[in-house]
Design an enzyme around this catalytic site. Structure first.
Site, PDB file in Angstrom:
ATOM      1  N   CYS A 136       1.475  -5.205 -12.932  1.00  0.00           N
ATOM      2  CA  CYS A 136       0.843  -5.830 -14.090  1.00  0.00           C
ATOM      3  C   CYS A 136      -0.669  -5.588 -14.083  1.00  0.00           C
ATOM      4  O   CYS A 136      -1.270  -5.340 -13.033  1.00  0.00           O
ATOM      5  CB  CYS A 136       1.094  -7.335 -14.081  1.00  0.00           C
ATOM      6  SG  CYS A 136       2.785  -7.804 -14.496  1.00  0.00           S
TER       7      CYS A 136
ATOM      8  N   GLU B 147      -2.980  -7.797 -14.432  1.00  0.00           N
ATOM      9  CA  GLU B 147      -3.670  -8.804 -13.625  1.00  0.00           C
ATOM     10  C   GLU B 147      -3.693  -8.386 -12.149  1.00  0.00           C
ATOM     11  O   GLU B 147      -4.696  -8.551 -11.458  1.00  0.00           O
ATOM     12  CB  GLU B 147      -2.971 -10.165 -13.758  1.00  0.00           C
ATOM     13  CG  GLU B 147      -3.009 -10.752 -15.159  1.00  0.00           C
ATOM     14  CD  GLU B 147      -1.841 -10.317 -16.035  1.00  0.00           C
ATOM     15  OE1 GLU B 147      -1.309  -9.198 -15.831  1.00  0.00           O
ATOM     16  OE2 GLU B 147      -1.469 -11.091 -16.916  1.00  0.00           O
TER      17      GLU B 147
HETATM   18  N1  THU Z   1       2.551  -7.118 -18.283  1.00  0.00           N
HETATM   19  C1  THU Z   1       1.301  -7.239 -17.750  1.00  0.00           C
HETATM   20  O1  THU Z   1       0.711  -6.250 -17.290  1.00  0.00           O
HETATM   21  N2  THU Z   1       0.723  -8.455 -17.752  1.00  0.00           N
HETATM   22  C2  THU Z   1       1.250  -9.572 -18.335  1.00  0.00           C
HETATM   23  O2  THU Z   1       0.594 -10.614 -18.344  1.00  0.00           O
HETATM   24  C3  THU Z   1       2.582  -9.524 -18.944  1.00  0.00           C
HETATM   25  C4  THU Z   1       3.310  -8.248 -18.784  1.00  0.00           C
HETATM   26  C5  THU Z   1       3.162  -5.791 -18.339  1.00  0.00           C
HETATM   27  C6  THU Z   1       4.225  -5.493 -17.335  1.00  0.00           C
HETATM   28  C7  THU Z   1       4.984  -4.368 -18.025  1.00  0.00           C
HETATM   29  O3  THU Z   1       4.342  -3.140 -17.728  1.00  0.00           O
HETATM   30  C8  THU Z   1       4.813  -4.651 -19.502  1.00  0.00           C
HETATM   31  O4  THU Z   1       3.740  -5.590 -19.605  1.00  0.00           O
HETATM   32  C9  THU Z   1       6.062  -5.240 -20.146  1.00  0.00           C
HETATM   33  O5  THU Z   1       6.533  -6.310 -19.440  1.00  0.00           O
END
Ligand code: THU
Length: 130
Positions: free
Chosen positions: A50, A52
């Site tokens: 992610c 974050e």
């Molecule tokens: N994702 C994030 O990077 N941060 C978030 O807060 C929610 C989800 C990403 C993970 C994945 O690559 C995509 O969003 C779909 O879930």
């Protein structure tokens, strides 16, 4: 540059060929430095990371440990909240009253504290008998 600007800019570098959903995150540390990260997906889906997590890794790589503000940006109808795992990662480096702003590209903004994101968080104190 604002944290929002940093998150929006890094979001453009997201690698999200599988979900098509790009996310950017930017955090400010106690020293005032800004670190940013984007989601990085993988063909083996669970290996994706992610935005974050990327920002937190950049912070740690620079030797910093304390988040005082965090912004997450995505292109969504309603602001995108950090996933469960990222809530725990954020709580590792941010005090309970630190604000986390979730902002959509069209400007919808929702601000919560770390305590609101992860009530009843598992912490080091729970291991006091170890
Ligand atoms: N994702 C994030 O990077 N941060 C978030 O807060 C929610 C989800 C990403 C993970 C994945 O690559 C995509 O969003 C779909 O879930």
């Amino acid at each position: 540059m604002t944290l929002y600007d940093a998150a929006q800019k890094v979001r453009e570098h997201a690698y999200a060929p599988y979900s098509g959903f790009k996310v950017g995150a930017a955090l400010r540390t106690a020293s005032g430095a800004v670190f940013a990260g984007c989601n990085v997906e993988n063909v083996a889906y669970p290996e994706g990371t992610c935005a974050e997590a990327g920002a937190i890794a950049a912070m740690c790589a620079a030797g910093e440990r304390e988040i005082v503000e965090l912004v997450v940006v995505a292109d969504s109808t309603s602001p995108v909240p950090p996933c469960g795992g990222c809530r725990q990662k954020i709580a590792e480096f941010a005090k309970a009253d630190v604000q986390v702003a979730m902002v959509s590209l069209d400007g919808v903004r929702h601000v919560v504290t770390v305590a609101e994101l992860l009530p009843g968080a598992f912490g080091a104190g729970h291991m006091d008998r170890a």
